[in-house]
Scaffold this motif. Structure first.
Motif, mmCIF file in Angstrom:
data_model
loop_
_atom_site.group_PDB
_atom_site.id
_atom_site.type_symbol
_atom_site.label_atom_id
_atom_site.label_comp_id
_atom_site.label_asym_id
_atom_site.label_seq_id
_atom_site.Cartn_x
_atom_site.Cartn_y
_atom_site.Cartn_z
ATOM 1 N N ILE A 78 0.831 -1.199 0.000
ATOM 2 C CA ILE A 78 0.000 0.000 0.000
ATOM 3 C C ILE A 78 0.869 1.253 0.000
ATOM 4 O O ILE A 78 0.547 2.256 -0.658
ATOM 5 C CB ILE A 78 -0.940 -0.009 1.228
ATOM 6 N N THR A 79 1.985 1.199 0.698
ATOM 7 C CA THR A 79 2.922 2.331 0.680
ATOM 8 C C THR A 79 3.455 2.567 -0.728
ATOM 9 O O THR A 79 3.546 3.712 -1.188
ATOM 10 C CB THR A 79 4.086 2.065 1.646
ATOM 11 N N LEU A 80 3.820 1.491 -1.422
ATOM 12 C CA LEU A 80 4.288 1.623 -2.802
ATOM 13 C C LEU A 80 3.209 2.221 -3.700
ATOM 14 O O LEU A 80 3.496 3.058 -4.577
ATOM 15 C CB LEU A 80 4.716 0.261 -3.346
ATOM 16 N N LEU A 81 1.962 1.776 -3.511
ATOM 17 C CA LEU A 81 0.866 2.340 -4.294
ATOM 18 C C LEU A 81 0.725 3.838 -4.054
ATOM 19 O O LEU A 81 0.560 4.627 -4.995
ATOM 20 C CB LEU A 81 -0.450 1.639 -3.916
ATOM 21 N N THR A 82 0.786 4.233 -2.795
ATOM 22 C CA THR A 82 0.648 5.650 -2.446
ATOM 23 C C THR A 82 1.760 6.470 -3.074
ATOM 24 O O THR A 82 1.512 7.526 -3.681
ATOM 25 C CB THR A 82 0.670 5.821 -0.915
ATOM 26 N N VAL A 83 2.982 5.980 -2.962
ATOM 27 C CA VAL A 83 4.127 6.706 -3.515
ATOM 28 C C VAL A 83 4.035 6.784 -5.034
ATOM 29 O O VAL A 83 4.305 7.831 -5.641
ATOM 30 C CB VAL A 83 5.446 6.035 -3.090
ATOM 31 N N SER A 84 3.625 5.689 -5.677
ATOM 32 C CA SER A 84 3.600 5.662 -7.140
ATOM 33 C C SER A 84 2.623 6.675 -7.713
ATOM 34 O O SER A 84 2.913 7.335 -8.723
ATOM 35 C CB SER A 84 3.258 4.253 -7.638
ATOM 36 N N ILE A 85 1.452 6.829 -7.088
ATOM 37 C CA ILE A 85 0.474 7.783 -7.631
ATOM 38 C C ILE A 85 0.870 9.222 -7.321
ATOM 39 O O ILE A 85 0.672 10.125 -8.142
ATOM 40 C CB ILE A 85 -0.950 7.464 -7.109
ATOM 41 N N LEU A 86 1.450 9.450 -6.149
ATOM 42 C CA LEU A 86 1.853 10.816 -5.801
ATOM 43 C C LEU A 86 3.014 11.290 -6.660
ATOM 44 O O LEU A 86 3.022 12.435 -7.129
ATOM 45 C CB LEU A 86 2.220 10.893 -4.319
ATOM 46 N N VAL A 91 6.263 14.092 -11.469
ATOM 47 C CA VAL A 91 7.136 13.845 -12.618
ATOM 48 C C VAL A 91 6.268 13.335 -13.764
ATOM 49 O O VAL A 91 6.019 12.132 -13.893
ATOM 50 C CB VAL A 91 8.228 12.811 -12.274
ATOM 51 N N VAL A 92 5.790 14.246 -14.582
ATOM 52 C CA VAL A 92 4.871 13.881 -15.664
ATOM 53 C C VAL A 92 5.677 13.696 -16.943
ATOM 54 O O VAL A 92 5.674 14.527 -17.860
ATOM 55 C CB VAL A 92 3.767 14.949 -15.842
#
Length: 430
Positions: A78-86, A91-92
């Motif tokens: 869940i931490t990885l998911l949170t970091v990946s979306i933020l 960085v677009v």
């Protein structure tokens, strides 16, 4: 009945929150990518990162659970998911998004494995059907609800990305604070792709094509709706109809396939899916409600065919092979989801957003045509007594078997299965 489901309540709440975030993420990212003027092929490249991470997680996550347990792995994912979306909002750049999407795919697949193995162990045989039906409803409802958050914000700024990250972060709380006992570690996968092909070429090819179809739509459906001129609300509704069709379509397909040769059902799914996708090619926002209905029909063929492949392969396998075959199907499906977005993105580059529908039609045609070829050249159908039960699979895109279980290695010997789609003697399992 409901009292027996109390031990998995916190797990269901975590699942609901995670799927809300998933639905928001899976629609938000394609919309933002289109707004950045990335081509469909570049967007498909980022989507392929997701499917690669998803597939790798199906192999790696069980090893992590074995080392540190379900709760810690779920929290880390869940931490990885949170970091990946933020970080995707900061960085677009499409090259960076390939990595970010790979991280999110790894995390999502891992969460599925943890949740499903946990759920499978916590329920009894009497409540298993009810529990997994509830799990399917929670998964579907959360994913659809998350998609409808996109019209409430502006994909061009960071607000929706932050909301998505917050939802993911909160998803860990019910499970982390639960007093329920953690389940036993997930068994390590043992793959037998060659054995699967000898048992059932139809299921072998069907798993790959099911992954191609689901991977293409799951990754590029949001691009299709955005580039076709739909509003975000209309796009969310269309995607919701596809998911709803995928969930509800499993009931009639499963019941019919339990009563006849599943290859006939594969052929029917291929034909219906091909015709519905082709018809959808000619529809637009001017025929919105007809488009929604057709999208529902496409979804009702798109997602259940993976479970149909599992059931067909199990029909022609010995009991000692069931979980090994499911693991092999999972990997083939994952490989299909990797190829699907790339080829689908190229089709959209050539034919515009509607090129995706022609690509789906071609995939459905291949699925039905191969099953028809196996009916003509394969062995007769199994008897009703030998036929396994159809097991519904929760949508959206899955890479696990319905119970979230992995194959274990068997030492026992068995007699050759007369229904295997080959004339050769199967080798003994190592």
């Amino acid at each position: 009945m409901f009292a027996s489901l109390i031990p998995v309540t916190s797990l269901m709440v975590s699942t609901l929150l995670m799927m809300i975030g998933y639905g928001l993420m899976n629609y938000l990212l394609p919309v933002r990518a289109v707004a950045e003027d990335w081509s469909p092929f570049l967007i498909s490249m980022t989507a392929t990162g997701y499917t690669v991470g998803f597939t790798l997680s199906c192999i790696i996550t069980p090893k992590l659970v074995l080392r540190v347990g379900h709760v810690r792995v779920f929290g880390a994912l869940i931490t990885l998911l949170t970091v990946s979306i933020l970080i995707s909002s900061l960085v677009v750049v499409w090259q960076a998004w390939i990595i970010f999407r790979a991280v999110s795919g790894f995390a999502v697949a891992g969460c599925y494995l943890v949740i499903e193995s946990w759920l499978n162990e916590r329920v009894t045989n009497e409540t298993r059907g009810t529990a997994f039906a509830l799990y399917m409803v929670v998964s579907l409802g959360g994913s659809i609800g998350g998609q409808y958050l996109v019209p409430l914000g502006d994909p061009l700024n960071t607000s929706l990305f932050i909301v998505c990250g917050m939802v993911f972060a909160i998803a860990i709380l019910p499970t982390a604070l639960s007093t329920a006992q953690s389940p036993a570690p997930i068994a390590q996968a043992q793959f037998g792709v060659g054995r699967l092909y000898r048992r059932s070429p139809a299921a072998f090819a069907g798993a790959i094509l099911a992954g191609v179809l689901a991977g293409a739509w799951g990754s590029l459906g949001g691009v299709y709706t955005t580039e076709s001129g739909f509003t975000t609300a209309q796009g969310a509704t269309l995607l919701a109809f596809v998911l709803a069709g995928g969930a509800l379509g499993q009931v009639p397909i499963g019941r019919i396939s339990d009563r006849t040769d599943r290859r006939y059902v594969m052929i029917a799914c291929g034909i219906i899916g091909m015709l519905a996708s082709t018809f959808m090619f000619f529809l637009s926002a001017e025929t919105l409600y007809l488009l929604y209905g057709t999208a529902f029909l496409v979804g009702s063929m798109l997602y259940p065919i993976y479970a149909l492949n599992v059931a067909h392969a199990n029909d022609r396998a010995d009991p000692s092979e069931f979980v090994t075959i499911s693991s092999s199907l999972m990997i083939l499906y994952g490989l299909g989801t990797i190829a699907g977005p790339l080829v689908g993105g190229a089709a959209m580059e050539i034919g515009g957003p509607r090129g995706l529908m022609l690509y789906l039609a071609l995939g459905f045609f291949g699925y039905g045509a191969f099953a028809a070829w196996r009916v003509w050249h394969g062995n007769p159908m199994v008897t009703p007594e030998e036929r396994s039960d159809f097991q519904a699979v929760a949508v959206p895109m899955r890479g696990t078997d319905p119970a979230g279980s992995f194959a274990v290695d068997y030492e026992e010997e068995y007699e050759p299965n007369v229904y295997a789609e080959t004339e050769d003697e199967p080798e003994k399992q190592a």
